[in-house]
Design a protein around this motif. Structure first.
Motif, PDB file in Angstrom:
ATOM      1  N   LYS A 129       0.863  -1.219   0.187  1.00  0.00           N
ATOM      2  CA  LYS A 129      -0.032   0.100   0.298  1.00  0.00           C
ATOM      3  C   LYS A 129       0.948   1.267   0.204  1.00  0.00           C
ATOM      4  O   LYS A 129       0.221   2.508   0.514  1.00  0.00           O
ATOM      5  CB  LYS A 129      -1.039   0.007   1.055  1.00  0.00           C
ATOM      6  CG  LYS A 129      -2.001  -1.049   1.208  1.00  0.00           C
ATOM      7  CD  LYS A 129      -3.309  -0.743   2.112  1.00  0.00           C
ATOM      8  CE  LYS A 129      -4.229  -1.919   1.553  1.00  0.00           C
ATOM      9  NZ  LYS A 129      -5.488  -1.728   2.648  1.00  0.00           N
ATOM     10  N   ALA A 130       2.166   1.023  -0.470  1.00  0.00           N
ATOM     11  CA  ALA A 130       2.867   2.516  -0.710  1.00  0.00           C
ATOM     12  C   ALA A 130       2.286   3.237  -1.855  1.00  0.00           C
ATOM     13  O   ALA A 130       1.766   2.626  -2.649  1.00  0.00           O
ATOM     14  CB  ALA A 130       4.091   2.104  -1.240  1.00  0.00           C
ATOM     15  N   HIS A 131       2.395   4.541  -1.678  1.00  0.00           N
ATOM     16  CA  HIS A 131       1.618   5.222  -2.758  1.00  0.00           C
ATOM     17  C   HIS A 131       2.660   6.335  -3.089  1.00  0.00           C
ATOM     18  O   HIS A 131       3.064   7.029  -2.473  1.00  0.00           O
ATOM     19  CB  HIS A 131       0.357   6.106  -2.142  1.00  0.00           C
ATOM     20  CG  HIS A 131      -0.348   7.001  -3.100  1.00  0.00           C
ATOM     21  ND1 HIS A 131      -0.078   8.229  -3.119  1.00  0.00           N
ATOM     22  CD2 HIS A 131      -0.918   6.739  -4.086  1.00  0.00           C
ATOM     23  CE1 HIS A 131      -0.756   8.788  -4.048  1.00  0.00           C
ATOM     24  NE2 HIS A 131      -1.428   7.835  -4.767  1.00  0.00           N
TER      25      HIS A 131
ATOM     26  N   VAL B 265       4.536   9.102  -0.740  1.00  0.00           N
ATOM     27  CA  VAL B 265       5.587  10.060  -1.434  1.00  0.00           C
ATOM     28  C   VAL B 265       4.510  11.207  -2.047  1.00  0.00           C
ATOM     29  O   VAL B 265       3.660  10.896  -2.905  1.00  0.00           O
ATOM     30  CB  VAL B 265       6.305   9.474  -2.356  1.00  0.00           C
ATOM     31  CG1 VAL B 265       7.399  10.727  -3.044  1.00  0.00           C
ATOM     32  CG2 VAL B 265       7.168   8.347  -1.693  1.00  0.00           C
ATOM     33  N   GLY B 266       4.746  12.480  -1.786  1.00  0.00           N
ATOM     34  CA  GLY B 266       4.223  13.566  -2.394  1.00  0.00           C
ATOM     35  C   GLY B 266       4.320  14.036  -3.647  1.00  0.00           C
ATOM     36  O   GLY B 266       5.642  13.450  -4.257  1.00  0.00           O
TER      37      GLY B 266
ATOM     38  N   SER C 190       5.949   6.264   6.707  1.00  0.00           N
ATOM     39  CA  SER C 190       6.183   7.614   6.558  1.00  0.00           C
ATOM     40  C   SER C 190       5.734   8.296   5.499  1.00  0.00           C
ATOM     41  O   SER C 190       5.318   7.850   4.470  1.00  0.00           O
ATOM     42  CB  SER C 190       7.956   7.474   6.574  1.00  0.00           C
ATOM     43  OG  SER C 190       8.196   7.151   7.731  1.00  0.00           O
ATOM     44  N   ASN C 191       5.976   9.578   5.463  1.00  0.00           N
ATOM     45  CA  ASN C 191       5.400  10.594   4.640  1.00  0.00           C
ATOM     46  C   ASN C 191       6.467  11.512   4.127  1.00  0.00           C
ATOM     47  O   ASN C 191       7.358  11.888   4.795  1.00  0.00           O
ATOM     48  CB  ASN C 191       4.048  11.392   5.192  1.00  0.00           C
ATOM     49  CG  ASN C 191       2.917  10.829   5.437  1.00  0.00           C
ATOM     50  OD1 ASN C 191       3.101   9.623   6.291  1.00  0.00           O
ATOM     51  ND2 ASN C 191       2.047  11.079   4.816  1.00  0.00           N
ATOM     52  N   VAL C 192       6.395  11.659   2.825  1.00  0.00           N
ATOM     53  CA  VAL C 192       7.269  12.774   2.164  1.00  0.00           C
ATOM     54  C   VAL C 192       6.589  13.869   1.452  1.00  0.00           C
ATOM     55  O   VAL C 192       5.688  13.742   0.732  1.00  0.00           O
ATOM     56  CB  VAL C 192       8.304  12.130   1.153  1.00  0.00           C
ATOM     57  CG1 VAL C 192       8.921  13.187   0.293  1.00  0.00           C
ATOM     58  CG2 VAL C 192       9.146  11.127   1.470  1.00  0.00           C
ATOM     59  N   TYR C 193       7.068  15.299   1.901  1.00  0.00           N
ATOM     60  CA  TYR C 193       6.365  16.202   1.643  1.00  0.00           C
ATOM     61  C   TYR C 193       6.351  16.440  -0.119  1.00  0.00           C
ATOM     62  O   TYR C 193       7.387  16.050  -0.577  1.00  0.00           O
ATOM     63  CB  TYR C 193       6.747  17.680   2.097  1.00  0.00           C
ATOM     64  CG  TYR C 193       6.369  18.174   3.414  1.00  0.00           C
ATOM     65  CD1 TYR C 193       5.424  17.168   3.959  1.00  0.00           C
ATOM     66  CD2 TYR C 193       6.562  19.388   3.972  1.00  0.00           C
ATOM     67  CE1 TYR C 193       4.958  17.484   5.409  1.00  0.00           C
ATOM     68  CE2 TYR C 193       5.924  19.691   5.064  1.00  0.00           C
ATOM     69  CZ  TYR C 193       4.922  18.889   5.717  1.00  0.00           C
ATOM     70  OH  TYR C 193       4.573  19.220   7.012  1.00  0.00           O
ATOM     71  N   PRO C 194       5.465  16.921  -0.619  1.00  0.00           N
ATOM     72  CA  PRO C 194       5.513  17.307  -2.197  1.00  0.00           C
ATOM     73  C   PRO C 194       6.478  18.179  -2.170  1.00  0.00           C
ATOM     74  O   PRO C 194       7.067  19.123  -1.491  1.00  0.00           O
ATOM     75  CB  PRO C 194       4.193  18.055  -2.557  1.00  0.00           C
ATOM     76  CG  PRO C 194       3.190  17.849  -1.176  1.00  0.00           C
ATOM     77  CD  PRO C 194       3.938  17.510   0.053  1.00  0.00           C
ATOM     78  N   LEU C 195       7.106  18.258  -3.657  1.00  0.00           N
ATOM     79  CA  LEU C 195       8.250  18.853  -4.316  1.00  0.00           C
ATOM     80  C   LEU C 195       9.606  18.540  -3.324  1.00  0.00           C
ATOM     81  O   LEU C 195      10.509  19.297  -3.347  1.00  0.00           O
ATOM     82  CB  LEU C 195       7.902  20.190  -4.073  1.00  0.00           C
ATOM     83  CG  LEU C 195       6.727  20.685  -4.921  1.00  0.00           C
ATOM     84  CD1 LEU C 195       6.522  22.161  -4.781  1.00  0.00           C
ATOM     85  CD2 LEU C 195       6.892  20.402  -6.422  1.00  0.00           C
ATOM     86  N   SER C 196       9.650  17.310  -2.718  1.00  0.00           N
ATOM     87  CA  SER C 196      10.959  17.081  -2.142  1.00  0.00           C
ATOM     88  C   SER C 196      11.829  16.364  -2.950  1.00  0.00           C
ATOM     89  O   SER C 196      11.553  15.915  -3.887  1.00  0.00           O
ATOM     90  CB  SER C 196      10.620  16.015  -0.920  1.00  0.00           C
ATOM     91  OG  SER C 196       9.937  16.642   0.199  1.00  0.00           O
ATOM     92  N   CYS C 197      13.050  16.537  -2.435  1.00  0.00           N
ATOM     93  CA  CYS C 197      14.211  15.814  -2.845  1.00  0.00           C
ATOM     94  C   CYS C 197      14.928  15.047  -2.154  1.00  0.00           C
ATOM     95  O   CYS C 197      16.049  15.597  -1.185  1.00  0.00           O
ATOM     96  CB  CYS C 197      15.377  16.895  -3.839  1.00  0.00           C
ATOM     97  SG  CYS C 197      16.733  16.221  -4.527  1.00  0.00           S
TER      98      CYS C 197
ATOM     99  N   LYS D 119      10.070  16.716   5.538  1.00  0.00           N
ATOM    100  CA  LYS D 119       9.636  17.939   5.093  1.00  0.00           C
ATOM    101  C   LYS D 119      10.614  18.676   4.286  1.00  0.00           C
ATOM    102  O   LYS D 119      10.342  19.254   3.155  1.00  0.00           O
ATOM    103  CB  LYS D 119       9.321  18.880   6.476  1.00  0.00           C
ATOM    104  CG  LYS D 119       8.468  18.594   7.582  1.00  0.00           C
ATOM    105  CD  LYS D 119       8.143  19.436   8.538  1.00  0.00           C
ATOM    106  CE  LYS D 119       6.981  19.092   9.461  1.00  0.00           C
ATOM    107  NZ  LYS D 119       6.724  20.287  10.389  1.00  0.00           N
ATOM    108  N   LYS D 120      11.992  18.404   4.269  1.00  0.00           N
ATOM    109  CA  LYS D 120      12.838  18.853   3.608  1.00  0.00           C
ATOM    110  C   LYS D 120      14.294  18.282   4.021  1.00  0.00           C
ATOM    111  O   LYS D 120      14.393  17.568   5.310  1.00  0.00           O
ATOM    112  CB  LYS D 120      13.071  20.386   3.418  1.00  0.00           C
ATOM    113  CG  LYS D 120      13.405  21.177   4.699  1.00  0.00           C
ATOM    114  CD  LYS D 120      13.510  22.658   4.519  1.00  0.00           C
ATOM    115  CE  LYS D 120      13.632  23.330   5.787  1.00  0.00           C
ATOM    116  NZ  LYS D 120      13.824  24.844   5.678  1.00  0.00           N
ATOM    117  N   GLN D 121      15.295  18.363   3.263  1.00  0.00           N
ATOM    118  CA  GLN D 121      16.746  17.844   3.780  1.00  0.00           C
ATOM    119  C   GLN D 121      17.024  18.239   5.188  1.00  0.00           C
ATOM    120  O   GLN D 121      17.013  19.672   5.382  1.00  0.00           O
ATOM    121  CB  GLN D 121      17.594  18.358   2.716  1.00  0.00           C
ATOM    122  CG  GLN D 121      18.797  17.484   2.783  1.00  0.00           C
ATOM    123  CD  GLN D 121      18.851  16.007   2.450  1.00  0.00           C
ATOM    124  OE1 GLN D 121      18.118  15.680   1.398  1.00  0.00           O
ATOM    125  NE2 GLN D 121      19.677  15.307   2.924  1.00  0.00           N
TER     126      GLN D 121
END
Length: 219
Positions: A130-132, A175-176, A191-198, A210-212
Protein backbone atom coordinates in the motif's frame (compact mmCIF):
# COMPACT_ATOMS: atom_id res chain seq x y z
CA UNK A 1 16.05 0.52 9.43
CA UNK A 2 16.56 -0.40 5.77
CA UNK A 3 16.67 -4.17 5.74
CA UNK A 4 13.95 -6.12 3.97
CA UNK A 5 12.27 -7.16 7.22
CA UNK A 6 12.42 -3.55 8.48
CA UNK A 7 10.59 -2.23 5.44
CA UNK A 8 8.17 -4.91 4.30
CA UNK A 9 5.61 -7.44 5.48
CA UNK A 10 6.51 -10.22 3.07
CA UNK A 11 3.07 -11.82 3.33
CA UNK A 12 1.87 -9.17 0.86
CA UNK A 13 3.88 -10.26 -2.18
CA UNK A 14 4.43 -13.30 -4.34
CA UNK A 15 8.13 -12.52 -4.04
CA UNK A 16 8.08 -13.54 -0.36
CA UNK A 17 10.49 -16.46 -0.62
CA UNK A 18 12.65 -14.67 -3.18
CA UNK A 19 13.11 -11.57 -1.01
CA UNK A 20 13.54 -13.57 2.19
CA UNK A 21 16.90 -14.89 1.00
CA UNK A 22 18.39 -11.38 1.09
CA UNK A 23 19.17 -8.88 3.84
CA UNK A 24 18.72 -5.68 1.82
CA UNK A 25 16.15 -5.03 -0.94
CA UNK A 26 18.70 -3.86 -3.52
CA UNK A 27 20.31 -7.30 -3.39
CA UNK A 28 17.22 -8.67 -5.15
CA UNK A 29 17.53 -6.41 -8.19
CA UNK A 30 20.20 -8.19 -10.30
CA UNK A 31 18.32 -11.51 -10.61
CA UNK A 32 14.77 -10.17 -10.56
CA UNK A 33 14.26 -10.93 -14.25
CA UNK A 34 14.98 -14.64 -13.80
CA UNK A 35 12.73 -14.83 -10.75
CA UNK A 36 9.78 -13.28 -12.59
CA UNK A 37 10.11 -15.68 -15.51
CA UNK A 38 10.13 -18.65 -13.15
CA UNK A 39 7.17 -17.25 -11.20
CA UNK A 40 5.10 -16.67 -14.32
CA UNK A 41 5.70 -20.17 -15.60
CA UNK A 42 4.68 -21.59 -12.22
CA UNK A 43 1.49 -19.50 -12.10
CA UNK A 44 0.37 -20.27 -15.65
CA UNK A 45 -2.60 -22.59 -15.68
CA UNK A 46 -3.94 -21.42 -12.31
CA UNK A 47 -5.88 -18.15 -12.30
CA UNK A 48 -3.15 -16.58 -14.40
CA UNK A 49 -3.05 -16.45 -18.19
CA UNK A 50 -0.14 -15.87 -20.52
CA UNK A 51 -0.88 -12.73 -22.50
CA UNK A 52 2.18 -13.32 -24.67
CA UNK A 53 5.64 -14.75 -24.21
CA UNK A 54 6.96 -13.72 -20.82
CA UNK A 55 3.86 -11.76 -19.73
CA UNK A 56 1.35 -13.23 -17.30
CA UNK A 57 -1.70 -11.60 -15.72
CA UNK A 58 -4.41 -12.71 -13.32
CA UNK A 59 -7.81 -13.13 -14.97
CA UNK A 60 -9.24 -10.31 -12.86
CA UNK A 61 -6.55 -7.75 -13.79
CA UNK A 62 -7.80 -4.78 -15.79
CA UNK A 63 -5.35 -3.78 -18.49
CA UNK A 64 -6.04 -0.89 -20.85
CA UNK A 65 -5.55 -1.76 -24.52
CA UNK A 66 -3.23 1.25 -24.84
CA UNK A 67 -0.86 0.04 -22.12
CA UNK A 68 2.52 -1.37 -23.20
CA UNK A 69 3.70 -4.37 -21.23
CA UNK A 70 7.08 -5.90 -22.02
CA UNK A 71 8.42 -9.22 -20.81
CA UNK A 72 9.03 -10.49 -18.28
CA UNK A 73 6.12 -9.31 -16.19
CA UNK A 74 3.58 -10.76 -13.75
CA UNK A 75 0.43 -8.77 -12.93
CA UNK A 76 -1.66 -9.74 -9.91
CA UNK A 77 -5.36 -10.03 -9.19
CA UNK A 78 -7.60 -6.94 -9.30
CA UNK A 79 -4.70 -4.77 -10.46
CA UNK A 80 -5.39 -1.91 -12.86
CA UNK A 81 -2.95 -0.99 -15.62
CA UNK A 82 -4.28 2.25 -17.04
CA UNK A 83 -4.14 4.00 -20.39
CA UNK A 84 -0.65 4.88 -21.57
CA UNK A 85 1.20 2.94 -18.88
CA UNK A 86 4.58 1.46 -19.83
CA UNK A 87 5.94 -1.62 -18.10
CA UNK A 88 9.39 -2.04 -19.61
CA UNK A 89 9.95 -5.51 -18.19
CA UNK A 90 11.35 -7.33 -15.17
CA UNK A 91 8.35 -6.19 -13.15
CA UNK A 92 6.26 -7.98 -10.56
CA UNK A 93 3.06 -6.01 -9.98
CA UNK A 94 1.12 -7.37 -7.04
CA UNK A 95 -2.58 -7.67 -6.27
CA UNK A 96 -4.78 -4.59 -6.12
CA UNK A 97 -2.13 -2.28 -7.53
CA UNK A 98 -2.52 0.74 -9.79
CA UNK A 99 -0.09 1.59 -12.59
CA UNK A 100 -1.41 4.76 -14.11
CA UNK A 101 -1.31 7.00 -17.14
CA UNK A 102 2.24 7.73 -18.34
CA UNK A 103 3.74 5.70 -15.47
CA UNK A 104 6.85 3.71 -16.36
CA UNK A 105 7.90 0.60 -14.41
CA UNK A 106 11.21 -1.20 -14.90
CA UNK A 107 13.03 -3.89 -12.89
CA UNK A 108 10.80 -3.40 -9.89
CA UNK A 109 8.57 -5.11 -7.37
CA UNK A 110 5.24 -3.58 -6.38
CA UNK A 111 3.80 -5.22 -3.29
CA UNK A 112 0.05 -5.75 -3.10
CA UNK A 113 -1.90 -2.50 -3.00
CA UNK A 114 1.01 -0.32 -4.15
CA UNK A 115 0.08 2.62 -6.35
CA UNK A 116 1.99 4.58 -8.97
CA UNK A 117 -1.10 6.15 -10.53
CA UNK A 118 -0.03 9.37 -12.27
CA UNK A 119 3.09 10.20 -14.30
CA UNK A 120 5.52 8.18 -12.17
CA UNK A 121 8.84 6.50 -12.92
CA UNK A 122 9.66 3.45 -10.82
CA UNK A 123 12.95 1.89 -11.85
CA UNK A 124 15.18 -0.60 -9.99
CA UNK A 125 12.96 -0.11 -6.97
CA UNK A 126 10.62 -1.82 -4.53
CA UNK A 127 7.30 -0.32 -3.41
CA UNK A 128 5.95 -1.89 -0.23
CA UNK A 129 2.41 -2.86 0.74
CA UNK A 130 0.00 0.00 0.00
CA UNK A 131 2.86 2.41 -0.68
CA UNK A 132 1.73 5.37 -2.76
CA UNK A 133 3.52 7.65 -5.22
CA UNK A 134 1.94 11.07 -5.66
CA UNK A 135 1.48 12.50 -9.15
CA UNK A 136 4.81 13.17 -10.85
CA UNK A 137 6.90 11.53 -8.13
CA UNK A 138 9.85 9.55 -9.52
CA UNK A 139 12.67 7.28 -8.48
CA UNK A 140 16.01 8.42 -9.86
CA UNK A 141 18.05 5.28 -10.36
CA UNK A 142 21.42 6.41 -11.80
CA UNK A 143 23.93 8.87 -10.34
CA UNK A 144 25.14 11.63 -12.65
CA UNK A 145 28.69 10.22 -12.67
CA UNK A 146 27.36 6.66 -13.20
CA UNK A 147 29.20 5.38 -10.14
CA UNK A 148 28.18 2.77 -7.56
CA UNK A 149 25.14 3.71 -5.50
CA UNK A 150 25.49 3.92 -1.71
CA UNK A 151 22.66 3.83 0.80
CA UNK A 152 23.27 6.53 3.41
CA UNK A 153 21.62 6.17 6.81
CA UNK A 154 22.93 8.42 9.56
CA UNK A 155 26.66 7.78 9.92
CA UNK A 156 26.41 4.46 8.09
CA UNK A 157 27.02 4.04 4.37
CA UNK A 158 26.42 0.78 2.54
CA UNK A 159 27.75 0.13 -0.97
CA UNK A 160 25.16 -1.61 -3.11
CA UNK A 161 27.72 -2.68 -5.72
CA UNK A 162 25.25 -1.51 -8.37
CA UNK A 163 25.19 1.47 -10.69
CA UNK A 164 21.41 1.33 -11.07
CA UNK A 165 19.45 1.53 -7.84
CA UNK A 166 16.21 3.42 -7.38
CA UNK A 167 14.27 3.76 -4.13
CA UNK A 168 12.71 1.48 -1.54
CA UNK A 169 9.38 2.46 -0.04
CA UNK A 170 8.31 0.66 3.11
CA UNK A 171 4.75 -0.48 3.69
CA UNK A 172 2.23 2.38 3.74
CA UNK A 173 4.85 4.97 2.70
CA UNK A 174 3.43 8.10 1.04
CA UNK A 175 5.48 10.18 -1.40
CA UNK A 176 4.17 13.65 -2.21
CA UNK A 177 3.57 14.98 -5.71
CA UNK A 178 6.53 15.90 -7.92
CA UNK A 179 9.10 14.53 -5.49
CA UNK A 180 12.40 12.99 -6.57
CA UNK A 181 13.77 10.01 -4.68
CA UNK A 182 17.49 9.95 -5.40
CA UNK A 183 19.41 6.71 -6.04
CA UNK A 184 19.43 4.54 -2.94
CA UNK A 185 16.73 6.49 -1.08
CA UNK A 186 14.84 4.52 1.55
CA UNK A 187 11.45 5.60 2.93
CA UNK A 188 10.58 3.78 6.14
CA UNK A 189 7.26 2.16 6.97
CA UNK A 190 4.35 4.54 7.54
CA UNK A 191 6.41 7.60 6.61
CA UNK A 192 5.36 10.59 4.52
CA UNK A 193 7.37 12.74 2.13
CA UNK A 194 6.25 16.31 1.49
CA UNK A 195 5.44 17.31 -2.12
CA UNK A 196 8.30 18.78 -4.17
CA UNK A 197 10.92 17.03 -2.03
CA UNK A 198 14.35 15.89 -3.16
CA UNK A 199 15.11 12.93 -0.91
CA UNK A 200 18.56 11.50 -0.24
CA UNK A 201 19.46 8.77 2.21
CA UNK A 202 17.09 7.13 4.67
CA UNK A 203 13.82 8.43 6.10
CA UNK A 204 13.11 6.54 9.35
CA UNK A 205 9.81 4.74 9.88
CA UNK A 206 6.82 6.69 11.23
CA UNK A 207 8.34 10.00 10.15
CA UNK A 208 7.50 13.03 8.04
CA UNK A 209 10.13 14.27 5.59
CA UNK A 210 9.67 18.02 5.22
CA UNK A 211 12.96 18.88 3.54
CA UNK A 212 16.62 17.85 3.65
CA UNK A 213 17.72 17.55 7.29
CA UNK A 214 14.21 18.31 8.51
CA UNK A 215 12.55 15.01 9.42
CA UNK A 216 10.10 14.85 12.30
CA UNK A 217 8.34 12.02 14.09
CA UNK A 218 4.66 11.48 13.41
CA UNK A 219 2.46 12.45 16.33
Amino acid sequence: MYGITDLFDLSHTQAKEYLAQYVYPWQALPTLKEFIIALGERLEGTEYVRLRDGVWAHKSARIAPTAQINAPCVIGAETEIRHGALIRGSALVGEGCVVGNSTEIKNAILFDGAQAPHYNYVGDSVLGYKAHMGAGAITSNVKAEKSCVYVQGGDKSIATGLKKVGAFLGDFAEVGCNSVLNPGAVIGKNSNVYPLSCVRGVVPPDSIYKKQNVIVDKR
